[in-house]
Design an enzyme around this catalytic site. Structure first.
Site, PDB file in Angstrom:
ATOM      1  N   ILE A 220      53.147  24.099  45.580  1.00  0.00           N
ATOM      2  CA  ILE A 220      54.264  24.555  46.399  1.00  0.00           C
ATOM      3  C   ILE A 220      53.743  25.411  47.541  1.00  0.00           C
ATOM      4  O   ILE A 220      52.697  26.056  47.429  1.00  0.00           O
ATOM      5  CB  ILE A 220      55.274  25.356  45.541  1.00  0.00           C
ATOM      6  CG1 ILE A 220      56.561  25.614  46.320  1.00  0.00           C
ATOM      7  CG2 ILE A 220      54.655  26.645  45.031  1.00  0.00           C
ATOM      8  CD1 ILE A 220      57.668  26.201  45.454  1.00  0.00           C
ATOM      9  N   GLY A 221      54.432  25.401  48.673  1.00  0.00           N
ATOM     10  CA  GLY A 221      54.060  26.277  49.774  1.00  0.00           C
ATOM     11  C   GLY A 221      53.807  25.537  51.068  1.00  0.00           C
ATOM     12  O   GLY A 221      53.902  24.298  51.149  1.00  0.00           O
ATOM     13  N   GLY A 222      53.466  26.300  52.109  1.00  0.00           N
ATOM     14  CA  GLY A 222      53.303  25.761  53.441  1.00  0.00           C
ATOM     15  C   GLY A 222      52.164  24.767  53.558  1.00  0.00           C
ATOM     16  O   GLY A 222      52.308  23.704  54.179  1.00  0.00           O
ATOM     17  N   MET A 223      51.001  25.085  52.975  1.00  0.00           N
ATOM     18  CA  MET A 223      49.849  24.202  53.137  1.00  0.00           C
ATOM     19  C   MET A 223      50.051  22.842  52.481  1.00  0.00           C
ATOM     20  O   MET A 223      49.781  21.806  53.103  1.00  0.00           O
ATOM     21  CB  MET A 223      48.587  24.886  52.624  1.00  0.00           C
ATOM     22  CG  MET A 223      48.107  25.994  53.548  1.00  0.00           C
ATOM     23  SD  MET A 223      46.656  26.846  52.944  1.00  0.00           S
ATOM     24  CE  MET A 223      46.491  28.132  54.201  1.00  0.00           C
ATOM     25  N   GLU A 244      52.262  18.010  38.824  1.00  0.00           N
ATOM     26  CA  GLU A 244      53.033  18.925  37.989  1.00  0.00           C
ATOM     27  C   GLU A 244      54.448  19.076  38.538  1.00  0.00           C
ATOM     28  O   GLU A 244      55.437  18.950  37.826  1.00  0.00           O
ATOM     29  CB  GLU A 244      52.315  20.272  37.978  1.00  0.00           C
ATOM     30  CG  GLU A 244      53.106  21.454  37.479  1.00  0.00           C
ATOM     31  CD  GLU A 244      52.311  22.742  37.651  1.00  0.00           C
ATOM     32  OE1 GLU A 244      51.204  22.805  37.072  1.00  0.00           O
ATOM     33  OE2 GLU A 244      52.764  23.658  38.350  1.00  0.00           O
ATOM     34  N   VAL A 319      45.502  33.193  46.446  1.00  0.00           N
ATOM     35  CA  VAL A 319      45.741  34.483  47.090  1.00  0.00           C
ATOM     36  C   VAL A 319      44.448  34.995  47.711  1.00  0.00           C
ATOM     37  O   VAL A 319      44.408  35.409  48.870  1.00  0.00           O
ATOM     38  CB  VAL A 319      46.299  35.507  46.079  1.00  0.00           C
ATOM     39  CG1 VAL A 319      46.503  36.861  46.748  1.00  0.00           C
ATOM     40  CG2 VAL A 319      47.609  35.013  45.476  1.00  0.00           C
ATOM     41  N   GLY A 342      49.471  25.030  36.615  1.00  0.00           N
ATOM     42  CA  GLY A 342      48.577  23.916  36.328  1.00  0.00           C
ATOM     43  C   GLY A 342      47.336  23.909  37.186  1.00  0.00           C
ATOM     44  O   GLY A 342      46.601  22.919  37.208  1.00  0.00           O
ATOM     45  N   LYS A 369      51.193  44.943  55.340  1.00  0.00           N
ATOM     46  CA  LYS A 369      52.225  45.795  55.925  1.00  0.00           C
ATOM     47  C   LYS A 369      52.049  47.262  55.535  1.00  0.00           C
ATOM     48  O   LYS A 369      52.262  48.155  56.348  1.00  0.00           O
ATOM     49  CB  LYS A 369      53.610  45.310  55.494  1.00  0.00           C
ATOM     50  CG  LYS A 369      53.991  43.942  56.060  1.00  0.00           C
ATOM     51  CD  LYS A 369      55.380  43.535  55.599  1.00  0.00           C
ATOM     52  CE  LYS A 369      55.755  42.172  56.160  1.00  0.00           C
ATOM     53  NZ  LYS A 369      57.096  41.735  55.698  1.00  0.00           N
TER      54      LYS A 369
END
Length: 447
Positions: A220-223, A244, A319, A342, A369
Site C-alpha cells: 500500500i502507498g504512493g510508490m 497479500e 520507513v 507480509g 516537523k
C-alpha cells in the site's frame, strides 16, 4: 435443501449479539472492511459494564464505536495484527491498544494453535441458496477464527461484494450460531493512493527490472501505486498477480490489458489475494469476478507458494534502511506505525522464485516537523525502539529516487558504499564518516 428456516431460527438483534460478551472474554472483530458495524455500536453501549475484554482485529478503516465509548481501554483492549490509522492511534496514544508481532502468513495457524477465542463477530454477504455466507473482501484468516471460536455471529451486509475463490472464503450456516441483519452501510474505503515525483522515480527503476509475464505483489502507498501507473503505460504484457492486499492499482492494470495471468505457474489467469481494500472501483471489480481468487493468507503469503511463481516481483515500502541492509517498516523509534505484515514473507518468497526480485522502496529523506528539518531515511543505526522487519541476510534490492542497489553477495563495506549512494547527496559525507567509525568503510571506497 432450503436453509431459510434455519436462517430465521438463528436471526437475532445486534443488541442480543453484543449481550453474549462477558468481562475477560477474547473476541474477534474480523479485518479491515469486514469489521461489524451494528454489533460494534451495540457493544459500545456496554462499555460501562465490562472490563478487560480483548478485541482482536486489524487494518481498521474507521474508528470503531467501542474506541469512542472507552478511550482509556478499561472495557476494551485492542489487539491488532496490523495497524491502520485507527489502530495506530489506539496503540500510540493510550495503553488500550497493542500490536502482536507476526508474519501475516502465520495468522491462520496462530488462531488454530495459540488463541482461545470466545466469540467471532464478522460481516458477511447475505446467505446464498447453498447456505453459504461469503467473506466479501477478506478471506485472510477468518475461517480459522470461526473454527476455534466458541460462538460465531455473522452480521449480514448486502453491500459487500461476493469474492470468488479460492480457499477458505466462505462459511456455511451450519457453522454459524447467530445471524444479525445489519444496517447495510456502504463499505468503508481507502483513498486512492496518490504519488509524487520521488515515487515516480523509484517506480521507473523498478519497472525497468521487470519482464513480460512477471507476477507482482504490491503493498500500500504512493510508490506501489506509482509502479502500477507506470506498468499500465508500459509495453510489458501477460503480468500475473499474487498478492497479500488487492488494491486499486490492480484494477487499472487489468483495465489496461496488462494482467492476464497466462504465464503464472499456479493459479493461472487468476488474481490471487488475501484481502482487498481500496475504493468502490476496487470493490465493484472484485464482485463476482472469476478472474479474482480470494484465499487464506496462509496460502497467499506462504514463501513456499510464492517461490513457485517464476519472475515474481515483490514491492514494499520501508520507513528506514541502515547501512548494513536492515529494513525497518513497522515503527519510528517507539512510535508504532503498521506491522510486519507480509513484507518478510514476500521478501523471502520473491528471492526463492526463479528470476524473482524483492524491492524495498523508500524516499531518501523526509521532513521532521518536530525538529523542523529534513532527515535521511538512510541511517547508520536505527534510533532506540525501532523494529527491524527484514534482517540484513534477507534484503534483496533497495530503491530510492537516487538509484537501486542489490544487497545480495555484498560484504558489509560493499553494502555501506552501495546504500550510501542511495541517500540524498547532502547526507552522504556524514554517512561516510559514520561508516568509517563503525569499521564498515574501506579506504579504497569511493569518497
Amino acid at each position: 435443501m432450503d436453509f431459510k428456516k434455519e436462517y430465521q431460527d438463528k436471526l437475532i438483534s445486534a443488541e442480543k449479539a453484543a449481550s453474549f460478551v462477558k468481562s475477560g472474554d477474547t473476541i474477534d472483530f474480523a479485518w479491515a472492511a469486514q469489521t461489524p458495524v451494528a454489533i460494534d455500536k451495540a457493544l459500545a453501549k456496554r462499555a460501562g459494564e465490562l472490563e478487560n475484554v480483548v478485541v482482536m482485529g486489524g487494518v481498521l478503516m474507521g474508528v470503531p464505536e467501542i474506541f469512542n465509548a472507552d478511550p482509556e481501554g478499561n472495557a476494551f483492549i485492542w489487539k491488532t495484527w496490523h495497524a491502520g490509522g485507527a489502530d495506530r492511534n489506539r496503540i500510540n496514544k493510550t495503553d488500550a491498544g497493542f500490536y502482536a508481532p507476526l508474519r501475516y502468513s502465520e495468522l491462520p495457524r496462530w488462531y488454530r494453535e495459540n488463541i482461545d477465542l470466545n466469540i467471532a463477530y464478522l460481516a458477511t454477504t447475505p446467505m446464498d441458496k447453498h447456505g453459504y455466507f461469503n467473506f466479501g473482501l477478506n478471506a485472510s484468516h477468518l475461517k480459522a477464527a470461526i473454527e476455534v471460536a466458541d460462538l460465531v455471529v455473522v452480521e449480514v451486509n448486502e453491500n459487500l461484494p461476493v469474492a470468488l475463490g479460492g480457499v477458505e472464503n466462505v462459511v456455511h450456516i451450519s457453522e454459524v450460531d447467530y445471524i444479525v441483519e445489519g444496517e447495510n452501510p456502504d463499505i468503508k474505503e481507502l483513498p486512492a493512493g496518490s504519488f509524487g515525483d520521488v515515487d515516480k522515480k523509484v517506480a521507473e527503476l523498478i519497472v525497468g527490472e521487470m519482464v513480460d509475464g512477471s507476477c507482482i505483489q504490491l503493498g500500500i502507498g504512493g510508490m506501489p501505486n506509482a509502479v502500477g501507473s507506470l506498468l499500465a503505460q508500459s509495453d510489458l504484457k501477460d503480468l500475473g498477480v499474487h498478492t497479500e492486499m488487492l488494491v486499486d492499482a490492480f484494477v487499472d492494470l487489468a483495465n489496461a490489458g496488462k494482467i492476464t495471468g497466462a504465464r503464472k505457474n499456479i493459479d493461472r489467469y487468476r488474481q490471487t489475494y488475501a484481502f482487498a481494500a481500496g475504493t468502490k472501483k476496487l470493490y465493484d471489480f472484485v464482485d463476482n469476478n472469476p478472474s479474482c481468487m480470494a484465499s487464506t493468507v496462509g496460502y497467499t503469503n506462504d514463501a513456499r507458494v510464492i517461490a513457485q511463481l517464476d519472475n515474481f516481483v515483490s514491492i514494499n515500502n520501508a520507513v528506514n534502511v541502515d547501512l548494513f541492509g536492515q529494513v525497518s517498516s513497522e515503527s519510528s523509534g517507539f512510535r508504532h506505525i503498521s506491522g510486519a505484515g507480509g513484507q518478510l514473507d514476500f521478501v523471502l518468497g520473491a528471492y526463492l522464485s526463479k528470476g524473482g526480485k524483492s524491492f524495498i522502496c523508500l524516499s531518501s529523506k523526509f521532513y521532521n516537523k518536530k525538529e523542523d528539518k529534513e532527515e535521511s531515511r538512510i541511517v547508520l543505526n536505527f534510533e532506540p525502539g525501532t523494529i527491524i522487519t527484514a534482517a540484513r541476510p534477507n534484503t534483496h534490492y533497495i530503491v530510492t529516487e537516487h538509484g537501486i542497489f542489490n544487497c545480495k553477495g555484498k560484504s558489509t563495506w560493499e553494502r555501506a558504499e552501495g546504500i550510501i549512494n542511495l541517500a540524498s547527496p547532502e547526507f552522504r559525507e556524514d554517512l561516510i564518516k559514520q561508516a568509517e567509525k563503525a569499521g564498515i568503510w574501506r579506504k579504497s571506497n569511493r569518497k
